[in-house]
Design an enzyme around this catalytic site. Structure first.
Site, PDB file in Angstrom:
ATOM      1  N   ALA A  15      36.342  94.658   0.957  1.00 60.06           N
ATOM      2  CA  ALA A  15      36.836  95.769   0.136  1.00 60.06           C
ATOM      3  C   ALA A  15      35.806  96.892   0.017  1.00 60.06           C
ATOM      4  CB  ALA A  15      37.225  95.259  -1.249  1.00 60.06           C
ATOM      5  N   CYS A  45      35.774  86.080   6.818  1.00 62.06           N
ATOM      6  CA  CYS A  45      36.736  85.274   7.583  1.00 62.06           C
ATOM      7  C   CYS A  45      36.070  84.559   8.757  1.00 62.06           C
ATOM      8  CB  CYS A  45      37.869  86.147   8.108  1.00 62.06           C
ATOM      9  SG  CYS A  45      38.513  87.236   6.845  1.00 62.06           S
ATOM     10  N   GLY A 107      34.888  90.928  -5.688  1.00 62.83           N
ATOM     11  CA  GLY A 107      35.337  89.774  -4.915  1.00 62.83           C
ATOM     12  C   GLY A 107      35.697  88.544  -5.723  1.00 62.83           C
ATOM     13  N   GLU A 173      44.299  66.153   0.864  1.00 66.56           N
ATOM     14  CA  GLU A 173      45.145  67.208   0.289  1.00 66.56           C
ATOM     15  C   GLU A 173      46.056  66.597  -0.777  1.00 66.56           C
ATOM     16  OE1 GLU A 173      45.690  70.614   0.341  1.00 66.56           O
ATOM     17  OE2 GLU A 173      47.290  70.055  -1.041  1.00 66.56           O
ATOM     18  N   THR A 268      41.954 100.910 -12.763  1.00 68.26           N
ATOM     19  CA  THR A 268      41.927  99.894 -13.822  1.00 68.26           C
ATOM     20  C   THR A 268      42.406 100.551 -15.125  1.00 68.26           C
ATOM     21  OG1 THR A 268      39.696 100.443 -14.536  1.00 68.26           O
ATOM     22  CG2 THR A 268      39.896  98.872 -12.710  1.00 68.26           C
TER      23      THR A 268
HETATM   24  C1  LIG Z   1      35.899  80.649   4.656  1.00 66.68           C
HETATM   25  C2  LIG Z   1      36.824  81.787   4.432  1.00 66.68           C
HETATM   26  C3  LIG Z   1      37.666  82.196   5.440  1.00 66.68           C
HETATM   27  C4  LIG Z   1      38.557  83.256   5.226  1.00 66.68           C
HETATM   28  N1  LIG Z   1      39.375  83.647   6.248  1.00 66.68           N
HETATM   29  C5  LIG Z   1      40.204  84.690   6.054  1.00 66.68           C
HETATM   30  C6  LIG Z   1      41.019  85.173   7.126  1.00 66.68           C
HETATM   31  O1  LIG Z   1      41.009  84.643   8.244  1.00 66.68           O
HETATM   32  N2  LIG Z   1      41.826  86.245   6.885  1.00 66.68           N
HETATM   33  C7  LIG Z   1      41.860  86.878   5.669  1.00 66.68           C
HETATM   34  O2  LIG Z   1      42.589  87.864   5.513  1.00 66.68           O
HETATM   35  N3  LIG Z   1      41.093  86.436   4.636  1.00 66.68           N
HETATM   36  C8  LIG Z   1      40.274  85.374   4.798  1.00 66.68           C
HETATM   37  N4  LIG Z   1      39.483  84.943   3.769  1.00 66.68           N
HETATM   38  C9  LIG Z   1      39.542  85.635   2.474  1.00 66.68           C
HETATM   39  C10 LIG Z   1      38.567  86.794   2.452  1.00 66.68           C
HETATM   40  O3  LIG Z   1      37.306  86.305   2.745  1.00 66.68           O
HETATM   41  C11 LIG Z   1      38.534  87.494   1.121  1.00 66.68           C
HETATM   42  O4  LIG Z   1      39.828  87.911   0.781  1.00 66.68           O
HETATM   43  C12 LIG Z   1      37.581  88.686   1.199  1.00 66.68           C
HETATM   44  O5  LIG Z   1      36.254  88.245   1.353  1.00 66.68           O
HETATM   45  C13 LIG Z   1      37.672  89.545  -0.037  1.00 66.68           C
HETATM   46  O6  LIG Z   1      36.779  90.574   0.110  1.00 66.68           O
HETATM   47  P1  LIG Z   1      36.188  91.321  -1.159  1.00 66.68           P
HETATM   48  O7  LIG Z   1      35.399  92.464  -0.633  1.00 66.68           O
HETATM   49  O8  LIG Z   1      37.255  91.619  -2.137  1.00 66.68           O
HETATM   50  O9  LIG Z   1      35.239  90.264  -1.897  1.00 66.68           O
HETATM   51  P2  LIG Z   1      34.034  89.324  -1.460  1.00 66.68           P
HETATM   52  O10 LIG Z   1      34.092  89.046  -0.011  1.00 66.68           O
HETATM   53  O11 LIG Z   1      34.035  88.181  -2.390  1.00 66.68           O
HETATM   54  O12 LIG Z   1      32.728  90.229  -1.723  1.00 66.68           O
HETATM   55  C14 LIG Z   1      32.289  90.576  -3.017  1.00 66.68           C
HETATM   56  C15 LIG Z   1      31.055  91.442  -2.944  1.00 66.68           C
HETATM   57  O13 LIG Z   1      30.704  91.841  -4.262  1.00 66.68           O
HETATM   58  C16 LIG Z   1      29.314  91.660  -4.503  1.00 66.68           C
HETATM   59  N5  LIG Z   1      29.100  91.534  -5.946  1.00 66.68           N
HETATM   60  C17 LIG Z   1      29.804  90.798  -6.841  1.00 66.68           C
HETATM   61  N6  LIG Z   1      29.326  90.980  -8.084  1.00 66.68           N
HETATM   62  C18 LIG Z   1      28.290  91.850  -7.973  1.00 66.68           C
HETATM   63  C19 LIG Z   1      27.386  92.445  -8.909  1.00 66.68           C
HETATM   64  N7  LIG Z   1      27.459  92.176 -10.205  1.00 66.68           N
HETATM   65  N8  LIG Z   1      26.448  93.288  -8.432  1.00 66.68           N
HETATM   66  C20 LIG Z   1      26.362  93.584  -7.117  1.00 66.68           C
HETATM   67  N9  LIG Z   1      27.192  93.060  -6.193  1.00 66.68           N
HETATM   68  C21 LIG Z   1      28.133  92.205  -6.619  1.00 66.68           C
HETATM   69  C22 LIG Z   1      29.037  90.407  -3.672  1.00 66.68           C
HETATM   70  O14 LIG Z   1      27.677  90.242  -3.510  1.00 66.68           O
HETATM   71  C23 LIG Z   1      29.836  90.753  -2.392  1.00 66.68           C
HETATM   72  O15 LIG Z   1      29.131  91.682  -1.611  1.00 66.68           O
HETATM   73  C24 LIG Z   1      38.587  83.890   3.963  1.00 66.68           C
HETATM   74  C25 LIG Z   1      37.731  83.465   2.944  1.00 66.68           C
HETATM   75  C26 LIG Z   1      36.840  82.433   3.171  1.00 66.68           C
HETATM   76  C27 LIG Z   1      35.917  82.007   2.075  1.00 66.68           C
END
Ligand SMILES: Cc1cc2nc3c(=O)[nH]c(=O)nc-3n(C[C@H](O)[C@H](O)[C@H](O)COP(=O)(O)OP(=O)(O)OC[C@H]3O[C@@H](n4cnc5c(N)ncnc54)[C@H](O)[C@@H]3O)c2cc1C
Length: 446
Positions: A15, A45, A107, A173, A268
């Site tokens: 994101a 992913c 995240g 599961e 928000t």
């Molecule tokens: C093993 C695995 C496999 C996956 N495979 C898939 C797939 O094949 N296809 C798919 O669509 N989705 C997949 N997903 C889901 C996908 O990973 C998540 O939907 C995605 O990571 C969400 O991205 P995000 O940026 O919202 O959050 P996140 O990836 O959780 O990132 C959050 C970020 O916020 C930062 N952060 C949080 N709080 C703070 C703070 N207070 N100060 C500073 N930084 C902060 C963290 O350090 C990080 O950089 C998978 C997930 C996992 C765990």
């Protein structure tokens, strides 16, 4: 708003990264800053593939160079608080940073279930943390038996990757089938057959009641059935919880599914603070009700909405369709929108169309695989509301075609006559193109 709009984005995964790059496209002069806790961010992913395919955590990193190339400032620090009155955030380092628009992309974290033994050494989670993943990779060098608790897509992908290393892998599961929250039963059965063919021991309809250990280290897992499984490592993959601490402490509204509440513009309850990705509440495209679906593709899409809306509310979020694919061995599985079961549960009167075809033509082409497509239509409107695909390497993109059709609310007739291109080496035959064929099948039953 002035040309020098200050945009502060917290989080730099799917994101945050996408939001920053999008925001730059729409304003060359804005001051865009990305703050994240970790020095390096794994490609989320790609994490399972570190363990059986890539074999190196460093080869699965978000490309930070793209930030520098786009004049986006990266700050490695942790945001400890948001001050909405002063429009500032305070960092762990003691620094304060001000913003015109703040974007929360914080995240999610893996759910830690309250199972006895969960804190034993060698219990691992799918943490998006480079150092932690490195430790797991190292640990795998020395172990033999792995029990995976949770047969969702994360558990299944890790199982397949662990098998590639020759480990003895068991999935436990709780539900009657693996992947049951994502796919209809027949697709779950295909997945389980493939897992077993690949040597994964699959136990369904059973609960991990205790992680057993000795001297603080994992030794096994006791199931509700009484069975005990030997384990050197236990891997937990039972879902994620949105990271909303900062938002909550700042008094922002939290939604029913524990995400940060957002409106259709991804704002928000504070109009100068947006949220996108796993931390944000999701609403279903079909029912507008909150949904727990959290994917990187959804995160990136929401971030593209926010990246524009920080300069004025232009892009609307139509809600989550949910398009997703996975792979077990050579079996690709994809789903978009509602499964037959989910559609019925949501109150739709459904018509199902199915088709099977070779994914190349003629079927004697090298590496040809059988492709199965199942489409779900709403009997009343005739619109497509879901689809599942099983096949080879084209599975994910076929699923994305179905997702687009769902978003455009195409009818059975429109799906049956949609314009596609074909080539012997890449696609099914024009005569048997399975998306069109499945729609024709549904039309006969409607
Ligand atoms: C093993 C695995 C496999 C996956 N495979 C898939 C797939 O094949 N296809 C798919 O669509 N989705 C997949 N997903 C889901 C996908 O990973 C998540 O939907 C995605 O990571 C969400 O991205 P995000 O940026 O919202 O959050 P996140 O990836 O959780 O990132 C959050 C970020 O916020 C930062 N952060 C949080 N709080 C703070 C703070 N207070 N100060 C500073 N930084 C902060 C963290 O350090 C990080 O950089 C998978 C997930 C996992 C765990």
């Amino acid at each position: 708003m002035s040309e020098k709009t200050k945009i502060l984005i917290i989080g730099s995964s799917a994101a945050g990264f996408t939001c920053a790059l999008t925001a730059r496209k729409y304003n060359k002069d804005a001051e865009i800053t990305l703050i994240r806790k970790e020095k390096k961010t794994p490609v989320p992913c790609g994490i399972p593939y570190v363990f059986g395919t890539i074999h190196d955590v460093e080869k699965n990193l978000m490309p930070d160079q793209a930030l520098a190339n786009n004049n986006i400032k990266l700050v490695i620090d942790e945001v400890k608080a948001i001050n909405r009155e002063r429009k500032t955030v305070s960092l762990l380092s003691g620094q304060e940073m001000d913003y015109d628009k703040l974007v929360l992309c914080t995240g999610s974290n893996p759910i830690k279930p309250p199972i006895p033994g969960i804190d034993l050494e060698n219990v691992f989670f799918a943490k998006k943390d480079v150092e932690y993943l490195r430790q797991l990779l190292l640990k795998l060098e020395t172990v033999k038996d792995v029990v995976i608790i949770g047969g969702g897509f994360i558990g299944v992908e890790f199982a397949d990757e662990f098998r590639k290393r020759g480990l003895n892998v068991t999935i436990v599961e709780l539900l009657p089938h693996c992947l049951q929250l994502a796919f209809d039963e027949e697709y779950c059965v295909m997945a389980e057959e493939k897992l077993r063919e690949r040597g994964v021991h699959v136990i369904t309809n059973n609960k991990a009641e205790e992680i057993i250990g000795k001297n603080g280290k994992v030794e096994g897992v006791r199931l509700a059935s009484g069975e005990e499984l030997k384990a050197d490592i236990v891997f937990i993959g039972i879902g994620v919880r949105p990271e909303t601490t900062l938002a909550q402490e700042a008094g922002l509204k939290i939604g029913e599914m524990r995400g940060i509440w957002v409106n259709e513009y991804m704002q928000t309850s504070d109009e100068d603070i947006f949220a996108a990705g796993d931390c944000a509440e999701k609403f279903s495209f079909f029912t507008n009700k909150p949904t727990g679906l959290r994917l990187a593709s959804i995160a990136a899409r929401e971030a593209r909405i926010v990246g524009v809306n920080v300069y004025g509310l232009r892009r609307k979020n139509v809600g989550v369709i949910g398009s997703f694919a996975t792979i077990i061995g050579d079996l690709g599985l994809g789903v978009a929108g509602l499964t037959e079961k989910a559609a019925k549960d949501a109150g739709f009167d459904v018509v199902i169309g199915t088709a099977t075809a070779p994914d190349k033509h003629p079927g004697t082409m090298p590496n040809c695989k059988t492709l199965k497509v199942k489409l779900v239509f709403d009997r009343n409107t005739k619109a497509i509301i879901g689809g599942e695909v099983a096949g080879g390497s084209t599975t994910a993109e076929l699923t994305n075609i179905i997702s687009t059709m769902i978003e455009r609310k195409m009818t059975m007739d429109e799906v049956a006559t949609f314009q596609y291109g074909t080539h012997p080496a890449f696609t099914c035959s024009p005569v048997t193109y399975p998306i069109a064929f499945a729609a024709e099948d549904a039309i006969q039953k409607a």
